[in-house]
Motif scaffolding. Structure first.
Motif, PDB file in Angstrom:
ATOM      1  N   UNK A 103      49.428  -0.209  25.431  1.00 52.62           N
ATOM      2  CA  UNK A 103      49.304   0.456  24.132  1.00 52.62           C
ATOM      3  C   UNK A 103      47.906   0.140  23.607  1.00 52.62           C
ATOM      4  N   UNK A 104      47.076   1.154  23.493  1.00 52.13           N
ATOM      5  CA  UNK A 104      45.664   0.917  23.171  1.00 52.13           C
ATOM      6  C   UNK A 104      45.357   1.027  21.680  1.00 52.13           C
ATOM      7  N   UNK A 105      46.203   1.744  20.953  1.00 59.41           N
ATOM      8  CA  UNK A 105      46.048   1.799  19.494  1.00 59.41           C
ATOM      9  C   UNK A 105      47.346   1.259  18.891  1.00 59.41           C
ATOM     10  N   UNK A 106      47.267   0.116  18.198  1.00 60.09           N
ATOM     11  CA  UNK A 106      48.486  -0.563  17.749  1.00 60.09           C
ATOM     12  C   UNK A 106      49.267   0.251  16.703  1.00 60.09           C
ATOM     13  N   UNK A 107      50.549  -0.025  16.594  1.00 61.24           N
ATOM     14  CA  UNK A 107      51.382   0.664  15.600  1.00 61.24           C
ATOM     15  C   UNK A 107      51.197   0.047  14.222  1.00 61.24           C
ATOM     16  N   UNK A 108      51.036  -1.263  14.150  1.00 62.59           N
ATOM     17  CA  UNK A 108      50.924  -1.930  12.850  1.00 62.59           C
ATOM     18  C   UNK A 108      49.713  -1.439  12.080  1.00 62.59           C
TER      19      UNK A 108
ATOM     20  N   UNK B  87      38.475  -7.985  21.317  1.00 60.57           N
ATOM     21  CA  UNK B  87      37.639  -7.634  20.178  1.00 60.57           C
ATOM     22  C   UNK B  87      38.399  -7.618  18.855  1.00 60.57           C
ATOM     23  N   UNK B  88      39.681  -7.337  18.896  1.00 61.19           N
ATOM     24  CA  UNK B  88      40.423  -7.255  17.637  1.00 61.19           C
ATOM     25  C   UNK B  88      41.605  -8.219  17.601  1.00 61.19           C
ATOM     26  N   UNK B  89      41.676  -9.150  18.550  1.00 60.74           N
ATOM     27  CA  UNK B  89      42.771 -10.121  18.539  1.00 60.74           C
ATOM     28  C   UNK B  89      43.240 -10.462  19.936  1.00 60.74           C
ATOM     29  N   UNK B  90      44.491 -10.904  20.050  1.00 63.67           N
ATOM     30  CA  UNK B  90      44.969 -11.381  21.352  1.00 63.67           C
ATOM     31  C   UNK B  90      45.257 -10.274  22.372  1.00 63.67           C
ATOM     32  N   UNK B  91      45.253  -9.008  21.926  1.00 62.27           N
ATOM     33  CA  UNK B  91      45.560  -7.925  22.867  1.00 62.27           C
ATOM     34  C   UNK B  91      44.347  -7.052  23.150  1.00 62.27           C
ATOM     35  N   UNK B  92      44.275  -6.577  24.376  1.00 63.69           N
ATOM     36  CA  UNK B  92      43.264  -5.601  24.778  1.00 63.69           C
ATOM     37  C   UNK B  92      43.614  -4.265  24.122  1.00 63.69           C
ATOM     38  N   UNK B  93      42.650  -3.651  23.436  1.00 70.06           N
ATOM     39  CA  UNK B  93      42.920  -2.376  22.753  1.00 70.06           C
ATOM     40  C   UNK B  93      41.809  -1.360  23.046  1.00 70.06           C
TER      41      UNK B  93
ATOM     42  N   UNK C 155      39.533  -0.625  21.178  1.00 67.01           N
ATOM     43  CA  UNK C 155      38.240  -1.169  20.742  1.00 67.01           C
ATOM     44  C   UNK C 155      37.502  -1.775  21.935  1.00 67.01           C
ATOM     45  N   UNK C 156      38.230  -2.436  22.816  1.00 63.56           N
ATOM     46  CA  UNK C 156      37.613  -3.008  24.020  1.00 63.56           C
ATOM     47  C   UNK C 156      37.185  -1.907  24.989  1.00 63.56           C
ATOM     48  N   UNK C 157      38.001  -0.861  25.085  1.00 62.39           N
ATOM     49  CA  UNK C 157      37.640   0.273  25.951  1.00 62.39           C
ATOM     50  C   UNK C 157      36.299   0.856  25.513  1.00 62.39           C
ATOM     51  N   UNK C 158      36.087   0.943  24.213  1.00 63.76           N
ATOM     52  CA  UNK C 158      34.850   1.526  23.684  1.00 63.76           C
ATOM     53  C   UNK C 158      33.670   0.553  23.793  1.00 63.76           C
ATOM     54  N   UNK C 159      33.946  -0.735  23.626  1.00 61.87           N
ATOM     55  CA  UNK C 159      32.869  -1.726  23.530  1.00 61.87           C
ATOM     56  C   UNK C 159      32.359  -2.194  24.889  1.00 61.87           C
ATOM     57  N   UNK C 160      33.276  -2.495  25.797  1.00 62.96           N
ATOM     58  CA  UNK C 160      32.869  -3.137  27.045  1.00 62.96           C
ATOM     59  C   UNK C 160      31.792  -2.386  27.827  1.00 62.96           C
TER      60      UNK C 160
END
Lengths: 227, 227
Positions: free
Chosen positions: B87-92, B160-166, B168-173
């Motif tokens: 899940x790359x974009x969190x629900x919360x 980048x945004x916490x304990x899970x790969x999201x 944001x990491x796909x865009x940044x790395x």
């Protein structure tokens, strides 16, 4: 819900306008806000900086959620309040793909080909001082780009991706509005021209029209008759 | 599902890499694809142009749905296949706001401060031919930007945004990967450095590492020791 929202914004900023159109479309008229002055560098004020260390607007809060960056604000509003106001990102797979593509295309192309590399340069440099080859090349690039969007509108009709107003329009319209303010002549792009005129009276766009544009005419008219 | 997907891509392109990491994370390894040659201008070939009139990669199809623009492909995959793979974009709400913000921040800032205004300039111009003031200013801008991301990682830990790969990491790395390839020295940015090293062995990133980078060392080493 609008009473829990707060937006810092500047008049005439394309990213701010984008976020504000999305707020109106999602039914949040009346959100709290502060108009900052770019001339007085108020985006670097303490109140903005504590929410947005970059010191940029739009800076937005929804209760205790902070969201900056215009694209993030737009997508946050749509995903958090899916069933409220206008549905800006369609559910249907094919239509959603098109809307996402046009959103990304607008940001990737218009920001530079139109604003940074072209219109801003005219604000800084007199036309007679520009290198004519550079000017011709940049004019052609912008013309090609606008022709592309003119064709998109020729295929879809009322809005950028079809019969419904979507997030693609939220992303696209402020660029055109800003261009026209700076003197962009739309006569060679008839579909964009009628789209611009029609959408100018759409409630979300009318309500968010940069206030200082209503008070004074644009002082830059670099492109009149050029396109 | 992967068998209905087709990607045109180029080796070493940041936008292509981004789309490819998303495809792997969503569990679509094995999608059909064609590696195009930038040197031979194959992104302007007929097969790409009929799907993407801009003649750019990534160009992507999923059955009869065409999606171009890397950001659109990433968001299309996540919204269409929400329950598949990572899940790359969190629900919360709060976490989603942060991920959306970092995605947009990466595109808005790194594309220019790092790639277009800085690294590409070093590819075109010898360091000794550059105006020293311009060089100092651009170096400082990039340093400030990287310090910002280094701080983000200091606050969030693993990703980048916490304990899970999201997303944001796909865009940044890929920006960081590209920077390192061109000689960016990460020693002054220890959080980015360890993030880069750790993520380099993540399956989605390893599987999509630009193939020609594995075959030959980077030929540009402009920034060694400079940051």
């Amino acid at each position: 819900m609008a009473e829990n929202m707060f937006l810092y914004w500047g008049s005439g900023s394309v990213p701010c306008w984008k976020a504000m159109i999305a707020l109106e479309e999602k039914g949040f008229s009346g959100y709290k806000n502060k108009l900052i002055s770019f001339d007085n560098n108020e985006m670097k004020g303490e109140d903005v900086l504590k929410l947005n260390p970059r010191g940029e607007v739009p800076t937005f809060t929804d209760g205790d959620v902070v969201v900056n960056e215009s694209g993030a604000i737009c997508e946050y509003l749509e995903s958090t309040y899916k069933d409220k106001g206008t549905q800006l990102i369609p559910s249907g797979t094919k239509q959603r793909a098109l809307v996402l593509q046009r959103m990304n295309e607008a940001v990737a192309n218009l920001m530079h080909k139109m604003l940074l590399d072209y219109l801003y340069e005219f604000m800084e440099t007199k036309e007679e001082d520009m290198n004519p080859d550079t000017l011709a090349r940049k004019t052609q690039t912008l013309k090609d780009e606008l022709n592309r969007w003119n064709d998109y509108l020729g295929q879809t009709g009322a809005y950028l991706t079809g019969p419904d107003f979507t997030m693609a329009d939220v992303y696209f319209f402020p660029f055109i509005g800003f261009g026209v303010r700076l003197g962009l002549n739309l006569n060679s792009f008839p579909n964009i021209k009628s789209y611009y005129e029609r959408l100018s009276s759409r409630p979300s766009i009318k309500a968010t029209w940069p206030p200082h544009w209503k008070e004074s005419p644009g002082s830059f008219k670099p492109l009149t008759g050029k396109m």
